[in-house]
Each structure stands twice: as C-alpha cells, then as structure tokens.
Design an enzyme around this catalytic site. Sequence first.
Site, mmCIF file in Angstrom:
data_model
loop_
_atom_site.group_PDB
_atom_site.id
_atom_site.type_symbol
_atom_site.label_atom_id
_atom_site.label_comp_id
_atom_site.label_asym_id
_atom_site.label_seq_id
_atom_site.Cartn_x
_atom_site.Cartn_y
_atom_site.Cartn_z
ATOM 1 N N GLY A 164 0.809 -1.225 0.000
ATOM 2 C CA GLY A 164 0.000 0.000 0.000
ATOM 3 C C GLY A 164 0.838 1.268 0.000
ATOM 4 O O GLY A 164 0.371 2.326 0.410
ATOM 5 N N GLU A 200 16.408 1.251 -3.859
ATOM 6 C CA GLU A 200 16.327 1.070 -5.311
ATOM 7 C C GLU A 200 16.565 2.399 -6.008
ATOM 8 O O GLU A 200 16.264 3.454 -5.464
ATOM 9 C CB GLU A 200 14.893 0.631 -5.682
ATOM 10 C CG GLU A 200 14.751 -0.829 -5.932
ATOM 11 C CD GLU A 200 13.305 -1.239 -6.178
ATOM 12 O OE1 GLU A 200 12.429 -0.392 -6.394
ATOM 13 O OE2 GLU A 200 13.070 -2.452 -6.149
ATOM 14 N N TYR A 202 15.440 5.306 -8.131
ATOM 15 C CA TYR A 202 14.100 5.855 -8.318
ATOM 16 C C TYR A 202 13.918 6.204 -9.792
ATOM 17 O O TYR A 202 14.644 7.028 -10.342
ATOM 18 C CB TYR A 202 13.933 7.101 -7.441
ATOM 19 C CG TYR A 202 12.574 7.740 -7.539
ATOM 20 C CD1 TYR A 202 11.448 7.100 -7.020
ATOM 21 C CD2 TYR A 202 12.405 8.984 -8.134
ATOM 22 C CE1 TYR A 202 10.189 7.681 -7.104
ATOM 23 C CE2 TYR A 202 11.148 9.575 -8.224
ATOM 24 C CZ TYR A 202 10.053 8.907 -7.696
ATOM 25 O OH TYR A 202 8.810 9.489 -7.779
ATOM 26 N N HIS A 235 1.298 6.274 -4.391
ATOM 27 C CA HIS A 235 1.700 4.900 -4.705
ATOM 28 C C HIS A 235 0.517 3.933 -4.691
ATOM 29 O O HIS A 235 0.696 2.730 -4.587
ATOM 30 C CB HIS A 235 2.775 4.379 -3.743
ATOM 31 C CG HIS A 235 3.997 5.255 -3.681
ATOM 32 N ND1 HIS A 235 4.753 5.534 -4.792
ATOM 33 C CD2 HIS A 235 4.561 5.927 -2.657
ATOM 34 C CE1 HIS A 235 5.750 6.332 -4.449
ATOM 35 N NE2 HIS A 235 5.654 6.599 -3.163
ATOM 36 N N GLU A 275 4.354 -7.693 -10.566
ATOM 37 C CA GLU A 275 4.309 -6.265 -10.889
ATOM 38 C C GLU A 275 5.668 -5.792 -11.402
ATOM 39 O O GLU A 275 6.706 -6.180 -10.861
ATOM 40 C CB GLU A 275 3.947 -5.454 -9.635
ATOM 41 C CG GLU A 275 2.576 -5.786 -9.082
ATOM 42 C CD GLU A 275 2.131 -4.835 -7.964
ATOM 43 O OE1 GLU A 275 0.931 -4.676 -7.794
ATOM 44 O OE2 GLU A 275 2.998 -4.244 -7.280
ATOM 45 N N ARG A 291 -1.818 -13.329 -4.307
ATOM 46 C CA ARG A 291 -3.262 -13.340 -4.022
ATOM 47 C C ARG A 291 -4.003 -12.751 -5.206
ATOM 48 O O ARG A 291 -3.393 -12.325 -6.176
ATOM 49 C CB ARG A 291 -3.542 -12.496 -2.774
ATOM 50 C CG ARG A 291 -2.967 -11.094 -2.944
ATOM 51 C CD ARG A 291 -3.486 -10.097 -1.962
ATOM 52 N NE ARG A 291 -2.723 -8.863 -1.982
ATOM 53 C CZ ARG A 291 -2.880 -7.869 -2.851
ATOM 54 N NH1 ARG A 291 -3.776 -7.949 -3.825
ATOM 55 N NH2 ARG A 291 -2.139 -6.778 -2.794
HETATM 56 P P1 ADP Z 1 3.747 -1.563 -2.346
HETATM 57 O O1 ADP Z 1 3.971 -2.999 -2.031
HETATM 58 O O2 ADP Z 1 3.788 -0.675 -1.150
HETATM 59 O O3 ADP Z 1 2.544 -1.335 -3.206
HETATM 60 P P2 ADP Z 1 5.512 -1.453 -4.701
HETATM 61 O O4 ADP Z 1 6.901 -1.918 -4.671
HETATM 62 O O5 ADP Z 1 4.511 -2.339 -5.371
HETATM 63 O O6 ADP Z 1 5.022 -1.123 -3.198
HETATM 64 O O7 ADP Z 1 5.430 -0.041 -5.363
HETATM 65 C C1 ADP Z 1 4.244 0.742 -5.379
HETATM 66 C C2 ADP Z 1 4.392 1.908 -6.313
HETATM 67 O O8 ADP Z 1 5.507 2.743 -5.910
HETATM 68 C C3 ADP Z 1 4.701 1.526 -7.756
HETATM 69 O O9 ADP Z 1 3.555 1.220 -8.502
HETATM 70 C C4 ADP Z 1 5.379 2.806 -8.230
HETATM 71 O O10 ADP Z 1 4.418 3.786 -8.475
HETATM 72 C C5 ADP Z 1 6.186 3.256 -7.035
HETATM 73 N N1 ADP Z 1 7.569 2.729 -7.078
HETATM 74 C C6 ADP Z 1 8.040 1.596 -6.494
HETATM 75 N N2 ADP Z 1 9.355 1.404 -6.759
HETATM 76 C C7 ADP Z 1 9.760 2.446 -7.523
HETATM 77 C C8 ADP Z 1 11.017 2.848 -8.130
HETATM 78 N N3 ADP Z 1 12.129 2.136 -7.958
HETATM 79 N N4 ADP Z 1 11.035 3.991 -8.855
HETATM 80 C C9 ADP Z 1 9.916 4.743 -9.015
HETATM 81 N N5 ADP Z 1 8.713 4.432 -8.470
HETATM 82 C C10 ADP Z 1 8.613 3.303 -7.733
#
Ligand code: ADP
Length: 460
Positions: A164, A200, A202, A235, A275, A291
């Site tokens: 989330g 990571e 960005y 996000h 994803e 899930r």
């Molecule tokens: P969560 O498990 O909290 O949903 P995610 O890893 O799936 O986290 O990332 C959620 C969102 O955050 C992604 O859809 C993207 O919008 C943003 N995000 C995650 N990692 C990166 C990244 N390395 N660079 C830019 N945006 C990111």
Amino acid sequence: MFKKILIANRGEIALRIHRACKERDIQTVVVHSKADENAMAVKLADESVCIGPAASKDSYLNIPAILTAAAITNVDAIHPGIGFLSENAEFARMVEEHGFTFIGPSPKHIEQMGDKAVAKKTVKELGLPVIEGSPDIVPTLEEGQKISKEIGFPVLIKAVAGGGGKGMKIAYTAAEFDNAFKMARAEAKAAFGNGDVYIEKYLGNPRHIEVQVIGDTHGNAIHLGERDCSIQRSHQKVLEEAPSPALSEKERKYIGELSAEVVRKMGYRGVGTIEYLYEDGKFYFLEMNTRLQVEHPITEIITGIDLVREQLHVAAGNPLTFKQEDITFKGWAFECRVNAEHPETFIPSPGKITKFHPPGGLGVRVDSAIYEGYSIPPYYDSLIAKLIIRGATRNECLRRLNRALSEFVVEGVNTTLPLHNRILHEEEFRSGDYNIHWLERKLGLKPDPNAKKDKDSEAA
Ligand code: ADP
C-alpha cells in the site's frame, strides 16, 4: 470441489467470492466484525459468524477466531480475499494444519514473496529483470549512503514488508538521505512491525505494468496478460486498464511468457500478480502479490475467465482448465476505484448512503457491496465500488465510461467519482500517454519537471 467455504474478508471482495461460490453451488460462511453486521456479503452468505469487535486486529486479523468459526461451521476451505490475512504465511500454515484448504499459494511462496528483498533476489535468479539497488536489506545509514552514491540519486527507500505504498521514501539528494531513511524505517516499523528497508534507483517516468499469472499443483502455469496501473496517487492505484496502451504485441508476449515461466519454475499454485515498472522499453520487477488483486476484473473482461472460479478450481487440486494457447485477449477494459473520500482532499468520508444508483447497460459491471441506507463504517479502507467497463476498443471504453459516470449516483458521503470524471477528460489519459507520476502532477501534488523545463527555456 469444495462443498463449503469460509470467506475471511469483507466489503466488495467478500461478495465477489460469494458470487463465484454461489454459481458453483458451494455453500458460503462469511465472518464479520461487529461493525459489519449489515454488510451485503453477510446478508447473502449461507451462514455468517461474528468474529469480534470493529478493530481489524480483533476481527479480520484474529486468526484463532477465524479458525474457530471454520471449525464450528465445518467448512472445507478458507478464502482470505485481499489484504488482511491474504499474504500472511503463518495464517496459511495454520489453516492447513487445522485441516482446511487455504485458497492461495503455499506458505513457502507467500513467505518468499512477502519479503520484498528476498523476492527480488529470488526472481532475479529465476531470470526476471530487476531495478538496480541494494542486493539485500540495508541495516545502517552509512551503508545506505554508500549504496545510494553508487547507484546515483534519486533513490527510493522501501520497506521489505511493504504494501500500500507505506514505508517508502524518496531521497533526491545525499543531503535528504538520512531523513528519508529514518522516516521509511519508522513508518515500516509502525505499519508492519518490521523496520527493515532496501534501496532502489528511483525511476523518473515509469509505467506500472503487471502480469496476471496462475499455476496449478500439476506443474502448469500460464499468464493472462497485463494490466496497466499507472494512474496512481500516493503509490496507490486509482484507475487501471487492460491491455496496456503502451506495450507492443512483442513486448506483451515477452513479459507475459517470461512471467509464466518464472511461476512455472517456482512451482507456484493459485493466482498471483507479478508487478513491473516499465520505462524506455524495459521492464523491472517490483514485487509479486500472492493473491487475487483488486483490479482482477479487467483481466476477466479481456480473457473471459472467472479468476475466482479458477482459483477455487486449482486450490481443490485440479489442473488448470486451459492452456496458454487457449487464452485470447479480446477488447479493452477499465476499472475505476470508487472510494468514499473527498475527491480533492482525499479525506475519508464514512457514513450513511442516502441514495445509490449504480450505472448499468451494455459493457458496464459494478462490483460493490454498498446499498441505499447502508452505513460505511469508519474502520476499514474506503473502497466502496469498482466501476468496470468493457469495450471492443479503447475508444469505445472511453465513451462508455463517460456514459456510465453520468449515470452513477452516490449520495450521503463524498466519493472519488468526480476525480474519475476529471481523469477521463484529460488529454493525456485519453491518448494513453501517462506514467505513475502523471496524476499527482496533474493534481498539483508533485512538481511537474516538464512544466519547469518549459519555464526555464522561456527564461533562456
Ligand atoms: P507496495 O507494495 O507498497 O505497493 P511497490 O513496490 O509495489 O510497493 O510499489 C508501489 C508503487 O511505488 C509503484 O507502482 C510505483 O508507483 C512506485 N515505485 C516503487 N518502486 C519504484 C522505483 N524504484 N522507482 C519509481 N517508483 C517506484
């Protein structure tokens, strides 16, 4: 096949699961909190059991209460739905130890993918492309600074237990790093009880593209195409579409087949989603959700497959009913997440629904558990309806969404329907030209680098 299933969830997803069971003559038991006594799924289920007070920790996360309810109602299996205990390996293990089938993957796979740093390492070894970053968790500020300098700012500090969008902080410069690191750790600790983070690179302008996968216990695994979930705020996904307007046929086939192959190698059972971020023609693994996803209906629309039915089918130990070559993608689909929130401030708006008129007609599906006179409790997430649109083409979907939004009436609480209407009329959305930052930039929640560039060049 199962005769009786316990649904350990609430809201529209509990209803969605009940519907799939009803069509297969499977009896349902819905467990609920005291605050959800009047929920639609509770009313429609064959049986219901109150498992505790309103707070999730005492009800929807109360493992002993759920297992007791399963025992006294004599069910065969437990469906965890989305959120709550759906990605809790300990729960999955206990469900099986108590003699019920867990409708989901093995506890081992939930565990492996639940720690995002472990997940990243695992899928990298299995052949998926990953974003440049720390190879593991980053224990100290000094180490974080060092890694960030190596990969180059901006960097994203992310919680290994993340979900989330919580526990995620950007550091644009080395000076910002220490603060962001501390904040990410504190937020992760508060939200998940685990403050471990990783780092990571960005990415500046990626799209969020995810692939629906499904595996059975007979060694088969296939993919059901992709979903584009780049329309986000904080996000979190706001509106999704399938297929993605950004991918070529070649890219679609490449990422779909690669995802299915990884799932096959893992020996994964059940539905899951891999994803990715997608930028400049390249995919980078983000995480795997073990899930069902909120946005699963758009995949159902373009493939014609009932994902919950298939989920029950493989959980019962049956082989998948189709092969990869049987899957064809037809038409286009959108899903708007309608939240009970103010459409500009996003402040939650629980309360009584005084009027509810969902849209209908050709190509319109509304997955919702609210009704006129229902009171949205303040304790849970604010998703109240999913407006799902099917069209032969993307253009037809756009027209149909416009028509459906004009019919949709919810009174008594604020909703994000006006936000969807706004998105629909934005040129970039209409042309499919957007990325994960687009909505926040449009809403003025994030600086728009292009707007700045224009100003700079004007000044020059
Ligand atoms: P969560 O498990 O909290 O949903 P995610 O890893 O799936 O986290 O990332 C959620 C969102 O955050 C992604 O859809 C993207 O919008 C943003 N995000 C995650 N990692 C990166 C990244 N390395 N660079 C830019 N945006 C990111």
